[in-house]
Design a protein around this motif. Structure first.
Motif, PDB file in Angstrom:
ATOM      1  N   ARG A 256     -15.895   0.203  -8.092  1.00 58.45           N
ATOM      2  CA  ARG A 256     -14.784  -0.222  -8.954  1.00 58.45           C
ATOM      3  C   ARG A 256     -14.680  -1.743  -8.985  1.00 58.45           C
ATOM      4  O   ARG A 256     -14.517  -2.397  -7.951  1.00 58.45           O
ATOM      5  CB  ARG A 256     -13.474   0.398  -8.467  1.00 58.45           C
ATOM      6  CG  ARG A 256     -13.464   1.912  -8.525  1.00 58.45           C
ATOM      7  CD  ARG A 256     -12.146   2.488  -8.056  1.00 58.45           C
ATOM      8  NE  ARG A 256     -11.029   2.041  -8.868  1.00 58.45           N
ATOM      9  CZ  ARG A 256      -9.767   2.463  -8.704  1.00 58.45           C
ATOM     10  NH1 ARG A 256      -9.487   3.330  -7.731  1.00 58.45           N
ATOM     11  NH2 ARG A 256      -8.799   2.008  -9.471  1.00 58.45           N
TER      12      ARG A 256
ATOM     13  N   HIS B 136      -2.615   0.750  -2.750  1.00 57.01           N
ATOM     14  CA  HIS B 136      -2.997   2.158  -2.750  1.00 57.01           C
ATOM     15  C   HIS B 136      -2.735   2.775  -4.127  1.00 57.01           C
ATOM     16  O   HIS B 136      -3.599   3.389  -4.716  1.00 57.01           O
ATOM     17  CB  HIS B 136      -2.208   2.913  -1.674  1.00 57.01           C
ATOM     18  CG  HIS B 136      -2.540   4.367  -1.562  1.00 57.01           C
ATOM     19  ND1 HIS B 136      -2.791   4.986  -0.352  1.00 57.01           N
ATOM     20  CD2 HIS B 136      -2.659   5.350  -2.492  1.00 57.01           C
ATOM     21  CE1 HIS B 136      -3.062   6.258  -0.551  1.00 57.01           C
ATOM     22  NE2 HIS B 136      -2.970   6.516  -1.850  1.00 57.01           N
TER      23      HIS B 136
ATOM     24  N   SER C  32      -8.618  -2.384  -1.755  1.00 56.97           N
ATOM     25  CA  SER C  32      -8.337  -0.953  -1.691  1.00 56.97           C
ATOM     26  C   SER C  32      -7.955  -0.581  -0.261  1.00 56.97           C
ATOM     27  O   SER C  32      -8.722  -0.791   0.673  1.00 56.97           O
ATOM     28  CB  SER C  32      -9.556  -0.149  -2.150  1.00 56.97           C
ATOM     29  OG  SER C  32      -9.335   1.232  -1.996  1.00 56.97           O
ATOM     30  N   SER C  33      -6.770  -0.013  -0.101  1.00 56.73           N
ATOM     31  CA  SER C  33      -6.187   0.193   1.222  1.00 56.73           C
ATOM     32  C   SER C  33      -6.844   1.324   2.002  1.00 56.73           C
ATOM     33  O   SER C  33      -7.231   2.356   1.441  1.00 56.73           O
ATOM     34  CB  SER C  33      -4.695   0.487   1.068  1.00 56.73           C
ATOM     35  OG  SER C  33      -4.114   0.836   2.303  1.00 56.73           O
TER      36      SER C  33
ATOM     37  N   GLU D 214      -2.384   3.643  -7.870  1.00 53.87           N
ATOM     38  CA  GLU D 214      -3.036   3.258  -9.126  1.00 53.87           C
ATOM     39  C   GLU D 214      -2.017   2.706 -10.116  1.00 53.87           C
ATOM     40  O   GLU D 214      -2.308   1.781 -10.881  1.00 53.87           O
ATOM     41  CB  GLU D 214      -3.765   4.457  -9.735  1.00 53.87           C
ATOM     42  CG  GLU D 214      -4.948   4.942  -8.923  1.00 53.87           C
ATOM     43  CD  GLU D 214      -6.084   3.927  -8.882  1.00 53.87           C
ATOM     44  OE1 GLU D 214      -6.300   3.218  -9.892  1.00 53.87           O
ATOM     45  OE2 GLU D 214      -6.750   3.839  -7.837  1.00 53.87           O
TER      46      GLU D 214
ATOM     47  N   GLU E 287     -15.426   4.043  -4.664  1.00 53.42           N
ATOM     48  CA  GLU E 287     -14.434   2.965  -4.578  1.00 53.42           C
ATOM     49  C   GLU E 287     -15.107   1.603  -4.625  1.00 53.42           C
ATOM     50  O   GLU E 287     -14.604   0.659  -5.264  1.00 53.42           O
ATOM     51  CB  GLU E 287     -13.625   3.124  -3.285  1.00 53.42           C
ATOM     52  CG  GLU E 287     -12.295   2.434  -3.294  1.00 53.42           C
ATOM     53  CD  GLU E 287     -11.219   3.167  -4.089  1.00 53.42           C
ATOM     54  OE1 GLU E 287     -10.068   2.711  -4.049  1.00 53.42           O
ATOM     55  OE2 GLU E 287     -11.530   4.176  -4.762  1.00 53.42           O
TER      56      GLU E 287
ATOM     57  N   SER F   4       0.801  -1.226   0.000  1.00 54.09           N
ATOM     58  CA  SER F   4       0.000   0.000   0.000  1.00 54.09           C
ATOM     59  C   SER F   4       0.836   1.280   0.000  1.00 54.09           C
ATOM     60  O   SER F   4       0.378   2.326   0.451  1.00 54.09           O
ATOM     61  CB  SER F   4      -0.953  -0.010   1.201  1.00 54.09           C
ATOM     62  OG  SER F   4      -0.251  -0.232   2.410  1.00 54.09           O
TER      63      SER F   4
ATOM     64  N   PHE G 149     -11.641  -4.079  -7.412  1.00 54.39           N
ATOM     65  CA  PHE G 149     -11.460  -4.353  -5.992  1.00 54.39           C
ATOM     66  C   PHE G 149     -12.499  -5.343  -5.488  1.00 54.39           C
ATOM     67  O   PHE G 149     -13.703  -5.140  -5.659  1.00 54.39           O
ATOM     68  CB  PHE G 149     -11.568  -3.053  -5.184  1.00 54.39           C
ATOM     69  CG  PHE G 149     -10.437  -2.102  -5.416  1.00 54.39           C
ATOM     70  CD1 PHE G 149      -9.123  -2.510  -5.227  1.00 54.39           C
ATOM     71  CD2 PHE G 149     -10.673  -0.798  -5.832  1.00 54.39           C
ATOM     72  CE1 PHE G 149      -8.060  -1.639  -5.450  1.00 54.39           C
ATOM     73  CE2 PHE G 149      -9.627   0.078  -6.054  1.00 54.39           C
ATOM     74  CZ  PHE G 149      -8.315  -0.348  -5.864  1.00 54.39           C
TER      75      PHE G 149
ATOM     76  N   LYS H 206      -5.746   5.163   1.838  1.00 56.79           N
ATOM     77  CA  LYS H 206      -6.326   6.196   0.975  1.00 56.79           C
ATOM     78  C   LYS H 206      -7.108   7.228   1.786  1.00 56.79           C
ATOM     79  O   LYS H 206      -7.438   8.293   1.291  1.00 56.79           O
ATOM     80  CB  LYS H 206      -7.232   5.562  -0.081  1.00 56.79           C
ATOM     81  CG  LYS H 206      -6.494   4.687  -1.087  1.00 56.79           C
ATOM     82  CD  LYS H 206      -7.447   4.100  -2.121  1.00 56.79           C
ATOM     83  CE  LYS H 206      -6.697   3.221  -3.105  1.00 56.79           C
ATOM     84  NZ  LYS H 206      -7.618   2.656  -4.141  1.00 56.79           N
TER      85      LYS H 206
ATOM     86  N   VAL I 135     -12.872  -3.182  -0.035  1.00 56.80           N
ATOM     87  CA  VAL I 135     -12.484  -1.788   0.171  1.00 56.80           C
ATOM     88  C   VAL I 135     -12.485  -1.530   1.672  1.00 56.80           C
ATOM     89  O   VAL I 135     -13.476  -1.824   2.353  1.00 56.80           O
ATOM     90  CB  VAL I 135     -13.465  -0.822  -0.528  1.00 56.80           C
ATOM     91  CG1 VAL I 135     -13.115   0.624  -0.199  1.00 56.80           C
ATOM     92  CG2 VAL I 135     -13.472  -1.049  -2.037  1.00 56.80           C
TER      93      VAL I 135
ATOM     94  N   LEU J 298      -1.401  -0.831  -9.064  1.00 58.02           N
ATOM     95  CA  LEU J 298      -2.580  -1.641  -9.348  1.00 58.02           C
ATOM     96  C   LEU J 298      -2.615  -2.064 -10.812  1.00 58.02           C
ATOM     97  O   LEU J 298      -2.847  -3.245 -11.126  1.00 58.02           O
ATOM     98  CB  LEU J 298      -3.852  -0.872  -8.985  1.00 58.02           C
ATOM     99  CG  LEU J 298      -5.176  -1.556  -9.334  1.00 58.02           C
ATOM    100  CD1 LEU J 298      -5.334  -2.866  -8.565  1.00 58.02           C
ATOM    101  CD2 LEU J 298      -6.350  -0.620  -9.040  1.00 58.02           C
TER     102      LEU J 298
END
Length: 302
Positions: A156, A119, A138-139, A121, A153, A85, A159, A142, A162, A124
């Motif tokens: 998306r 974290h 998703s960390s 992009e 989020e 992350s 993921f 953020k 989240v 990712l």
């Protein structure tokens, strides 16, 4: 305690950091399942090696052999999550041989699909293309403090989970309105000790990211009340954002939420044991579990 028959899945800290503790705890959890609440399971164990530049959230912990870690989780059929992350990665960091070797090893699996907490992009997109066998989380680094941010989020597709900022834990009016598919993706951070009024949380995480990249940077100085005390579970329990076992069973599970993250990679193994006792172990068996772990001659709790 839980009358709906639904399960809570805990995502536990210290994949590399507390290997020796889990080496003792996981056999207890399997062989003496009656010691533990029947409404909970282990969803994953997460962490990263100490010298991992993609790492984030915490720095300087975790020196266990990756092959030993993977073998342990393969034996118990538990998903491993790499905590990658770091929020400040640049394109040149993607070539890091150690992080890529970890991905290649853990993508091969432990009998169940493994995941990566991310974290950046940039990272990712790289991981999706090069290591498609993972699922992605998703960390919480953020710092998604606005519910609209959390909704975006959750929408998306890349993921599976989240982790919102802990200050959204009690936004029940909005949380209950999420469709079930999005509720299934929310992973609440239960035992955060950070001051709810903190304005510097993202900056704190960025300092950790810089340290993991080997950059010389000043220590982040926390200005929260009582910051000098460090982490105290008793203090975390007093936070308005704290999620305890009663709330999991009586509020979150009935509302349709099933995933709960326990923080603590930077804490000692003795405190992680207290989390395992509180969140997973029936009160009448906590002494047996504590004795079994403390009496293990190979385990040095600190």
């Amino acid at each position: 305690m839980n009358d709906l028959g639904s399960k809570a899945y805990y995502h536990l800290p210290g994949l590399f950091e507390f290997y020796e503790l889990y080496r003792v705890f996981l056999p207890l959890f399997r062989e003496h399942r009656a010691y533990f609440y029947d409404w909970c399971e282990i969803g994953s164990i997460y962490g990263a090696p100490a010298d991992c530049i993609w790492g984030g959230g915490r720095a300087g912990f975790g020196d266990q052999s990756a092959k030993e870690v993977l073998a342990l989780l393969r034996e118990y059929g538990i998903s491993a999550r790499l905590t990658f992350s770091n929020s400040l990665l640049q394109k040149e960091h993607l070539r890091d041989p150690k992080c890529n070797a970890l991905c290649a090893l853990f993508e091969a699996g432990s009998g169940v699909q493994n995941g990566i907490i991310v974290h950046s992009e940039l990272l990712l997109e790289y991981l999706k293309a090069r290591y498609p066998g993972f699922y992605f989380v998703s960390s919480t680094t953020k710092v998604l403090t606005e519910f609209a941010q959390l909704r975006r989020e959750l929408e998306r597709e890349e993921f599976r989970f989240v982790v919102p900022d802990f200050r959204l834990n009690k936004a029940f009016d909005q949380l209950k309105g999420l469709p079930q598919a999005q509720k299934d993706k929310v992973e609440f951070l239960c035992n955060e000790c950070c001051w709810p009024g903190c304005k510097d949380r993202k900056l704190c995480y960025e300092t950790v990211s810089r340290k993991n990249l080997g950059e010389a940077c000043p220590e982040h100085v926390c200005t929260a009340p009582d910051a000098q005390e460090g982490y105290r579970f008793s203090k975390a329990m007093q936070s308005p954002a704290f999620i305890g076992t009663e709330e999991i069973c009586r509020t979150y599970l009935p509302m349709g939420f099933s995933h709960f993250k326990i923080e603590g990679r930077g804490l000692g193994s003795a405190l992680i044991l207290e989390f395992l006792l509180y969140y997973m172990t029936k009160p009448e068996y906590q002494l047996q579990v504590r004795e079994a772990i403390y009496l293990d001659s190979m385990l040095d709790l600190f």
